[in-house]
Design a protein around this motif. Structure first.
Motif, PDB file in Angstrom:
ATOM      1  N   ARG A  74       0.851  -1.189   0.000  1.00  0.00           N
ATOM      2  CA  ARG A  74       0.000   0.000   0.000  1.00  0.00           C
ATOM      3  C   ARG A  74       0.886   1.239   0.000  1.00  0.00           C
ATOM      4  O   ARG A  74       1.859   1.304   0.741  1.00  0.00           O
ATOM      5  CB  ARG A  74      -0.909   0.028   1.223  1.00  0.00           C
ATOM      6  N   GLU A  75       0.537   2.178  -0.843  1.00  0.00           N
ATOM      7  CA  GLU A  75       1.242   3.456  -0.888  1.00  0.00           C
ATOM      8  C   GLU A  75       0.225   4.578  -0.945  1.00  0.00           C
ATOM      9  O   GLU A  75      -0.839   4.428  -1.546  1.00  0.00           O
ATOM     10  CB  GLU A  75       2.170   3.532  -2.092  1.00  0.00           C
ATOM     11  N   THR A  76       0.584   5.701  -0.342  1.00  0.00           N
ATOM     12  CA  THR A  76      -0.294   6.867  -0.294  1.00  0.00           C
ATOM     13  C   THR A  76       0.481   8.106  -0.712  1.00  0.00           C
ATOM     14  O   THR A  76       1.638   8.278  -0.317  1.00  0.00           O
ATOM     15  CB  THR A  76      -0.837   7.069   1.139  1.00  0.00           C
ATOM     16  N   ILE A  77      -0.160   8.938  -1.523  1.00  0.00           N
ATOM     17  CA  ILE A  77       0.440  10.228  -1.895  1.00  0.00           C
ATOM     18  C   ILE A  77      -0.601  11.331  -1.679  1.00  0.00           C
ATOM     19  O   ILE A  77      -1.803  11.078  -1.776  1.00  0.00           O
ATOM     20  CB  ILE A  77       0.935  10.267  -3.359  1.00  0.00           C
ATOM     21  N   PRO A  78      -0.130  12.552  -1.419  1.00  0.00           N
ATOM     22  CA  PRO A  78      -1.070  13.674  -1.358  1.00  0.00           C
ATOM     23  C   PRO A  78      -1.426  14.128  -2.771  1.00  0.00           C
ATOM     24  O   PRO A  78      -0.552  14.238  -3.637  1.00  0.00           O
ATOM     25  CB  PRO A  78      -0.291  14.753  -0.606  1.00  0.00           C
ATOM     26  N   VAL A  79      -2.697  14.351  -3.002  1.00  0.00           N
ATOM     27  CA  VAL A  79      -3.192  14.818  -4.289  1.00  0.00           C
ATOM     28  C   VAL A  79      -3.881  16.159  -4.052  1.00  0.00           C
ATOM     29  O   VAL A  79      -4.744  16.268  -3.182  1.00  0.00           O
ATOM     30  CB  VAL A  79      -4.183  13.796  -4.899  1.00  0.00           C
ATOM     31  N   GLU A  80      -3.481  17.156  -4.823  1.00  0.00           N
ATOM     32  CA  GLU A  80      -4.034  18.508  -4.670  1.00  0.00           C
ATOM     33  C   GLU A  80      -5.169  18.729  -5.671  1.00  0.00           C
ATOM     34  O   GLU A  80      -5.048  18.382  -6.837  1.00  0.00           O
ATOM     35  CB  GLU A  80      -2.953  19.558  -4.919  1.00  0.00           C
ATOM     36  N   VAL A  81      -6.263  19.324  -5.190  1.00  0.00           N
ATOM     37  CA  VAL A  81      -7.400  19.679  -6.029  1.00  0.00           C
ATOM     38  C   VAL A  81      -7.769  21.123  -5.715  1.00  0.00           C
ATOM     39  O   VAL A  81      -7.872  21.506  -4.548  1.00  0.00           O
ATOM     40  CB  VAL A  81      -8.608  18.752  -5.773  1.00  0.00           C
ATOM     41  N   VAL A  82      -7.955  21.913  -6.770  1.00  0.00           N
ATOM     42  CA  VAL A  82      -8.348  23.317  -6.618  1.00  0.00           C
ATOM     43  C   VAL A  82      -9.734  23.480  -7.230  1.00  0.00           C
ATOM     44  O   VAL A  82      -9.987  23.029  -8.352  1.00  0.00           O
ATOM     45  CB  VAL A  82      -7.339  24.265  -7.310  1.00  0.00           C
TER      46      VAL A  82
END
Length: 156
Positions: free
Chosen positions: A124-132
């Motif tokens: 399992r891997e997690t990354i931050p994803v930015e949404v505007v």
């Protein structure tokens, strides 16, 4: 990846079965490629609050869709045994969204790299994803910013 009506329709059918609240809000995929995606959520009776602006829960649905659709579509088209979930969600509401809202995610390359890493490692891997979020009919200034922890894991 194809954009437009066909992907929006597929997402609606899937969400009607799997996530009815997402289906209820009816987000539309306006653009999607390996670099970015833009999802629209219309301001209407279903998404409006008592002040006439978009309800913060509806804004969360739009951010969820924009933050996950590139990974979701990659997993679906490549028929990968990968599960997608959001591990965390941070929001900054800057001003009232008084029109149709566009949610833009520009982390496409990082998302595609994440899918490849998870398939290779099985971990399992997690990354931050930015949404505007913006309301283009009023201004290009953001009405909200979101950071979602996109988490993928290869199924056993």
């Amino acid at each position: 990846m194809n954009a437009g009506r066909s992907l929006t329709y597929k997402a609606w059918v899937w969400s009607a079965i799997r996530i009815p609240l997402l289906f209820f809000a009816r987000p539309r995929i306006l653009e999607i490629d390996d670099e970015h995606c833009i999802v629209e959520l219309r301001l209407r009776r279903r998404t409006r609050n008592h002040l006439g602006s978009m309800y913060f829960g509806a804004l969360a649905i739009g951010a969820d869709t924009a933050g996950g659709i590139i990974a979701f579509e990659t997993i679906r088209t490549r028929k990968l045994p990968v599960s997608l979930i959001f591990r965390d969600f941070k929001a900054e509401f800057l001003r009232r969204a008084e029109g149709d809202v566009h949610f833009t995610c520009r982390d496409g390359r990082a998302i595609l790299n994440l899918v490849d890493r998870v398939v290779a490692s099985g971990e399992r891997e997690t990354i931050p994803v930015e949404v505007v979020a913006t309301v283009p009919s009023i201004s290009d200034e953001p009405v909200a910013r979101f950071t979602l922890g996109l988490s993928l894991k290869r199924d056993a």
